[in-house]
Design a protein around this motif. Structure first.
Motif: not given
Length: 95
Positions: A65-67, A90-94
């Motif tokens: 999320s930070s990245i 994992a997919l939701t966060l990108g």
């Protein structure tokens, strides 16, 4: 040449990934200071990040999320965790 940043706290996995990627012609760099991952991502400016979920200090989900707040670099999660919730998060966060 593509640059890959490995964010993995287990030494054996980190070293094996580095060797395999370098043998395949990639520039592979590893993060050793898990308290300062963000600045290493900014400094190295990778083309791909291999990111573990279970890290000391903060988990890979929070780090992802930070990245994502400053980069759209592709992130592949590497982990032994295999629940559907982990995959969805994992997919939701990108990743």
């Amino acid at each position: 040449m593509n640059k890959i940043l490995i964010i993995e706290d287990e030494l054996v996995i980190r070293e094996e990934l580095t060797i395999l990627l370098k043998n395949a012609g990639y520039l592979a760099e590893t993060v050793l200071d898990f308290d300062d991952c963000i600045s290493e991502v900014e400094t190295y400016n990778p083309d791909l990040i291999l990111l573990d979920i279970n890290l000391p200090g903060q988990d890979g989900f929070r780090l992802c999320s930070s990245i994502r707040s400053f980069s759209s670099v592709p992130i592949i999660f590497i982990t032994g965790r295999d629940t559907p919730f982990d995959e969805l998060q994992a997919l939701t966060l990108g990743g």
